[in-house]
Design a protein around this motif. Structure first.
Motif, mmCIF file in Angstrom:
data_model
loop_
_atom_site.group_PDB
_atom_site.id
_atom_site.type_symbol
_atom_site.label_atom_id
_atom_site.label_comp_id
_atom_site.label_asym_id
_atom_site.label_seq_id
_atom_site.Cartn_x
_atom_site.Cartn_y
_atom_site.Cartn_z
ATOM 1 N N HIS B 18 0.823 -1.214 0.000
ATOM 2 C CA HIS B 18 0.000 0.000 0.000
ATOM 3 C C HIS B 18 0.858 1.266 0.000
ATOM 4 C CE1 HIS B 18 -3.623 -2.447 0.466
ATOM 5 N NE2 HIS B 18 -2.845 -3.203 1.208
ATOM 6 N N ARG B 19 1.913 1.180 -0.813
ATOM 7 C CA ARG B 19 2.745 2.360 -1.076
ATOM 8 C C ARG B 19 2.889 2.505 -2.593
ATOM 9 N NH1 ARG B 19 7.722 1.140 0.333
ATOM 10 N NH2 ARG B 19 7.241 -1.019 0.837
ATOM 11 N N GLU B 20 3.276 3.694 -3.020
ATOM 12 C CA GLU B 20 3.387 3.940 -4.455
ATOM 13 C C GLU B 20 4.773 3.557 -4.957
ATOM 14 O OE1 GLU B 20 2.374 8.027 -5.213
ATOM 15 O OE2 GLU B 20 0.249 7.709 -4.762
ATOM 16 N N PRO B 21 4.849 2.626 -5.908
ATOM 17 C CA PRO B 21 6.147 2.341 -6.541
ATOM 18 C C PRO B 21 6.408 3.367 -7.652
ATOM 19 C CG PRO B 21 4.481 0.775 -7.279
ATOM 20 C CD PRO B 21 3.783 1.767 -6.387
ATOM 21 N N ASP B 22 7.243 3.029 -8.632
ATOM 22 C CA ASP B 22 7.528 3.973 -9.731
ATOM 23 C C ASP B 22 6.330 4.122 -10.669
ATOM 24 O OD1 ASP B 22 7.871 1.294 -10.483
ATOM 25 O OD2 ASP B 22 9.128 1.866 -12.193
ATOM 26 N N ARG B 23 5.593 3.048 -10.854
ATOM 27 C CA ARG B 23 4.353 3.136 -11.640
ATOM 28 C C ARG B 23 3.392 2.040 -11.195
ATOM 29 N NH1 ARG B 23 4.231 -1.082 -14.999
ATOM 30 N NH2 ARG B 23 6.194 -1.801 -15.901
ATOM 31 N N GLU B 301 -8.906 5.340 -16.706
ATOM 32 C CA GLU B 301 -10.003 5.351 -15.734
ATOM 33 C C GLU B 301 -9.660 4.503 -14.497
ATOM 34 O OE1 GLU B 301 -13.828 4.391 -17.387
ATOM 35 O OE2 GLU B 301 -14.716 4.181 -15.399
ATOM 36 N N VAL B 302 -9.123 3.307 -14.737
ATOM 37 C CA VAL B 302 -8.752 2.443 -13.600
ATOM 38 C C VAL B 302 -7.690 3.132 -12.750
ATOM 39 C CG1 VAL B 302 -7.642 0.270 -12.935
ATOM 40 C CG2 VAL B 302 -9.337 0.283 -14.777
ATOM 41 N N ILE B 303 -6.683 3.681 -13.402
ATOM 42 C CA ILE B 303 -5.579 4.301 -12.659
ATOM 43 C C ILE B 303 -6.081 5.523 -11.891
ATOM 44 C CG2 ILE B 303 -3.400 5.550 -12.931
ATOM 45 C CD1 ILE B 303 -2.779 3.602 -15.279
ATOM 46 N N ALA B 304 -6.929 6.319 -12.537
ATOM 47 C CA ALA B 304 -7.435 7.526 -11.872
ATOM 48 C C ALA B 304 -8.264 7.171 -10.641
ATOM 49 C CB ALA B 304 -8.272 8.346 -12.855
ATOM 50 N N GLY B 309 -1.819 6.134 -3.957
ATOM 51 C CA GLY B 309 -1.448 5.507 -2.689
ATOM 52 C C GLY B 309 -0.982 4.069 -2.805
ATOM 53 N N GLY B 310 -0.851 3.553 -4.027
ATOM 54 C CA GLY B 310 -0.485 2.141 -4.212
ATOM 55 C C GLY B 310 -1.677 1.243 -3.941
ATOM 56 N N GLY B 311 -1.392 -0.048 -3.743
ATOM 57 C CA GLY B 311 -2.494 -0.986 -3.510
ATOM 58 C C GLY B 311 -3.335 -1.211 -4.744
ATOM 59 N N CYS B 312 -2.727 -1.072 -5.901
ATOM 60 C CA CYS B 312 -3.487 -1.218 -7.159
ATOM 61 C C CYS B 312 -2.634 -1.895 -8.225
ATOM 62 C CB CYS B 312 -3.935 0.158 -7.647
ATOM 63 S SG CYS B 312 -4.702 0.138 -9.276
ATOM 64 N N ILE B 313 -3.191 -2.918 -8.844
ATOM 65 C CA ILE B 313 -2.540 -3.576 -9.984
ATOM 66 C C ILE B 313 -3.518 -3.544 -11.148
ATOM 67 C CG2 ILE B 313 -1.654 -5.771 -10.883
ATOM 68 C CD1 ILE B 313 -0.807 -6.452 -7.972
ATOM 69 N N THR B 339 2.513 4.830 -19.739
ATOM 70 C CA THR B 339 2.439 6.293 -19.856
ATOM 71 C C THR B 339 1.704 6.925 -18.676
ATOM 72 O OG1 THR B 339 2.391 6.077 -22.251
ATOM 73 C CG2 THR B 339 1.621 8.187 -21.332
ATOM 74 N N TRP B 340 0.526 6.381 -18.386
ATOM 75 C CA TRP B 340 -0.350 7.030 -17.411
ATOM 76 C C TRP B 340 -0.215 6.464 -16.000
ATOM 77 C CZ3 TRP B 340 -2.071 11.424 -19.147
ATOM 78 C CH2 TRP B 340 -2.270 11.573 -20.523
ATOM 79 N N GLY B 341 0.506 5.349 -15.872
ATOM 80 C CA GLY B 341 0.621 4.733 -14.557
ATOM 81 C C GLY B 341 1.786 5.248 -13.731
ATOM 82 N N ARG B 342 2.576 6.132 -14.297
ATOM 83 C CA ARG B 342 3.787 6.582 -13.594
ATOM 84 C C ARG B 342 3.417 7.469 -12.403
ATOM 85 N NH1 ARG B 342 6.411 9.133 -17.767
ATOM 86 N NH2 ARG B 342 6.501 7.138 -18.816
ATOM 87 N N TYR B 343 3.995 7.138 -11.242
ATOM 88 C CA TYR B 343 3.774 7.966 -10.042
ATOM 89 C C TYR B 343 4.758 9.122 -10.019
ATOM 90 C CZ TYR B 343 0.771 4.289 -8.046
ATOM 91 O OH TYR B 343 -0.244 3.375 -7.804
ATOM 92 N N PRO B 344 4.391 10.252 -9.466
ATOM 93 C CA PRO B 344 3.083 10.568 -8.891
ATOM 94 C C PRO B 344 2.046 10.781 -9.992
ATOM 95 C CG PRO B 344 4.502 12.506 -8.822
ATOM 96 C CD PRO B 344 5.354 11.390 -9.350
ATOM 97 N N LEU B 345 0.811 10.448 -9.654
ATOM 98 C CA LEU B 345 -0.255 10.518 -10.667
ATOM 99 C C LEU B 345 -0.843 11.936 -10.714
ATOM 100 C CD1 LEU B 345 -2.066 7.156 -9.743
ATOM 101 C CD2 LEU B 345 -0.377 7.511 -11.559
ATOM 102 N N ASN B 346 0.025 12.890 -11.064
ATOM 103 C CA ASN B 346 -0.426 14.289 -11.019
ATOM 104 C C ASN B 346 -1.594 14.555 -11.967
ATOM 105 O OD1 ASN B 346 1.535 14.923 -9.146
ATOM 106 N ND2 ASN B 346 3.071 15.374 -10.708
ATOM 107 N N TRP B 347 -1.605 13.858 -13.086
ATOM 108 C CA TRP B 347 -2.651 14.120 -14.075
ATOM 109 C C TRP B 347 -4.050 13.793 -13.557
ATOM 110 C CZ3 TRP B 347 -5.666 9.997 -15.620
ATOM 111 C CH2 TRP B 347 -5.155 8.717 -15.381
ATOM 112 N N THR B 348 -4.127 12.918 -12.543
ATOM 113 C CA THR B 348 -5.460 12.542 -12.056
ATOM 114 C C THR B 348 -6.089 13.666 -11.231
ATOM 115 O OG1 THR B 348 -4.576 11.535 -10.043
ATOM 116 C CG2 THR B 348 -4.852 10.091 -11.929
ATOM 117 N N ALA B 349 -5.291 14.648 -10.821
ATOM 118 C CA ALA B 349 -5.839 15.762 -10.038
ATOM 119 C C ALA B 349 -6.865 16.546 -10.841
ATOM 120 C CB ALA B 349 -4.706 16.694 -9.599
#
Lengths: 211, 351
Positions: B18-23, B301-304, B309-313, B339-349
């Motif tokens: 439940h932490r954010e990796p690189d993507r 959509e899934v990534i957004a 916060g991680g915890g997502c595959i 492309t869109w999975g890279r952390y931090p997910l600033n685009w989802t803001a």
């Protein structure tokens, strides 16, 4: 009054309480014909349960058990071949190409519990199905599938029936169609059912078009 | 995390913590596409573990995803019980006539010997060889059918429901047999090199079973079974809904849950936060007719909804990509994930 009966009947079905459901059928009164009871109470109850499954509030196990209980009850008051069963086109139902029977059983139970009668072909492959449908002069064919490859074979059924000049309406249902709401058109079906309780209204629509 | 220095294993372990990796990690749960990659018919492909090893390695290189999927096909377990596997040219092998033809057969059902069952040995051999190829860089996901869900293939859905509701003693016996097999089969895969076990349990989903029934049956079975599996597990609902039982699933001791495309990933993520990682939930059936733009839209959509916060595959919603999904759609999903999975997910803001 009917709403109360439908409520009570629905509750009995969801509780898998065969005795309570049977009691409601027996208490329907002598002036209520079996077909009328099926139309006014059984079908609305099963439609509510089907809608609950579609919306995610009820489970498939409840839909299945409800259908089986209703089929048994209706068979007791309206046996197969009873002249009171609905005047209808010739219909058949089958599973195409896989061995997962649940969907077919649920639709078959629900249609019979609603006063319809239809042939049950069981598990069929494309060529045998086409031959049987032509031989039996079927007007409406219901096809249930679980697997995507089985769903895609419906296209061949449609094409082969057309080549033989059989004007058969195809109604399809099963998991692949619920995950892609365009798939029924892709395979050349005339209609799809999202769940078993859709079947009656879909058939009635087709019957109106055939009239 | 620096993307170049991060292995798939590190990426997945970080998100499971439940932490954010690189993507956002991306699991392409493809089995049949391996046959396409090596140019073999599906039946031939699964006849030799070396084909599966080659197929999985080619898929990994081509789509740059984050796991090896050592799963062959679901009815491999039915074959172990003496049942029939029906192969087709364009889909997953299917189970044939049920091995339990009448409920009385349940009493005579024997637990298959995992180490002396040829179809299972092939899976174990493939797992060993895959492990030697990817070492600890890429997680290998092994698969078992849950003892509670296997009976759908052993006896058919309809008769299984009848058993569950009306013959509790035989149901309990069947669970005991299936549980013994499931534990042995899972542990054999872990011993062969699988990193984690995906516990497929669609019958526990609220699409199939009420929560009330689940708590009496699938929940109890899962808790007992997972406790005996010597490694991490993820529970997969294979397209079934599970939002109302998320807390219960977490209580079975599993680390992640594979969820349906019929559920909102934001709601699922909220319910799972800190307890379970979420795997999903791209619609595998619709995927067959997606454009590249559709693929990108759904991945975003899934990534957004679930990535923060991680915890997502990121994965499909069923645990198996249909054979009919074109390669260019899978490639578009991969591109979008990278492309869109890279952390931090600033685009989802902005969403």
């Amino acid at each position: 009054m009917t709403d109360n009966i439908v409520d009570a009947f629905t509750r009995a079905l969801l509780d898998v309480d065969r005795l309570a459901a049977k009691q409601i059928v027996q208490n329907r009164g002598h002036d209520t014909a079996p077909v009328k009871f099926a139309e006014d109470v059984v079908l609305p109850a099963l439609e509510r349960i089907g809608a609950g499954w579609q919306s995610g509030t009820l489970a498939l196990s409840q839909v299945y058990m409800a259908g089986r209980i209703c089929e048994d009850l209706i068979d007791q008051i309206l046996p197969p071949e009873d002249p009171d069963r609905k005047n209808q086109p010739k219909m058949a139902i089958c599973i195409l190409s896989d061995h997962h029977k649940l969907g077919k059983i649920m639709v078959y139970s629900l249609l019979r519990a609603s006063g319809f009668d239809l042939a049950d072909y069981g598990v069929m492959e494309v060529d045998d199905l086409v031959e049987q449908v032509q031989k039996d002069n079927i007007d409406i064919l219901l096809i249930s599938v679980l697997m995507l490859p089985s769903a895609l074979k419906i296209k061949a059924v449609k094409q082969k029936l057309a080549r033989l000049g059989c004007d058969v309406k195809l109604i399809v249902g099963g998991a692949p169609f619920r995950f892609d709401d365009q798939l029924w058109k892709t395979v050349g079906a005339d209609a799809m059912c999202r769940d078993a309780s859709d079947a009656v209204s879909v058939i009635e629509n087709i019957m109106e078009g055939m009239a | 995390m620096n993307q170049k220095s991060v292995t798939s294993m590190q990426r997945v372990l970080t998100t499971l913590g439940h932490r954010e990796p690189d993507r956002v990690p991306f699991f392409l749960l493809a089995t049949l596409h391996g046959a396409k990659e090596v140019g073999l018919p599906i039946k031939t492909y699964f006849s030799d573990p070396d084909n599966v090893v080659e197929g999985q390695m080619r898929l990994l290189a081509k789509y740059r995803h984050d796991c090896i999927y050592s799963f062959f096909y679901a009815p491999v377990e039915i074959a172990a019980f003496g049942g029939e596997v029906v192969f087709t040219d364009d889909g997953p092998p299917n189970s044939g006539e049920p091995v339990i033809k009448k409920t009385g057969d349940i009493k005579n059902l024997a637990v298959p010997d995992v180490k002396n069952t040829p179809c299972l040995e092939k899976v174990l051999t493939a797992t060993q060889k895959l492990k030697s190829r990817v070492k600890d860089d890429v997680p290998i996901i092994g698969v078992v059918m849950s003892p509670f869900s296997l009976p759908v293939m052993q006896m058919g859905f309809d008769r299984y429901f009848d058993l569950m509701f009306e013959k509790p003693d035989l149901f309990t016996h069947l669970m005991q047999v299936n549980q013994a097999f499931c534990v042995e089969w899972a542990n054999a895969q872990l011993a062969a090199g699988a990193t984690a076990i995906c516990y497929f349990d669609p019958v526990s989903s609220t699409t199939i079973t009420t929560r009330q029934m689940y708590l009496k049956t699938g929940f109890a079975v899962a808790g007992q079974t997972l406790a005996k599996i010597n490694g991490p597990t993820a529970t997969h609902m294979a397209s079934g809904r599970c939002l109302p039982i998320i807390e219960d699933i977490a209580a079975t001791g599993t680390a992640a849950v594979g969820v349906s495309c019929h559920e909102d990933m934001a709601l699922i993520k909220n319910a799972c936060r800190g307890k379970l990682a979420v795997i999903g939930n791209l619609n595998g059936i619709e995927m067959c007719r997606w454009s590249s733009e559709d693929a990108e839209k759904h991945v975003k959509e899934v990534i957004a909804k679930a990535g923060a916060g991680g915890g997502c595959i990121l994965s499909d919603n069923h645990g198996e990509i249909p054979f009919q999904v074109p390669d260019d759609v899978l490639m578009a999903i991969s591109e979008a994930a990278h492309t869109w999975g890279r952390y931090p997910l600033n685009w989802t803001a902005d969403k």
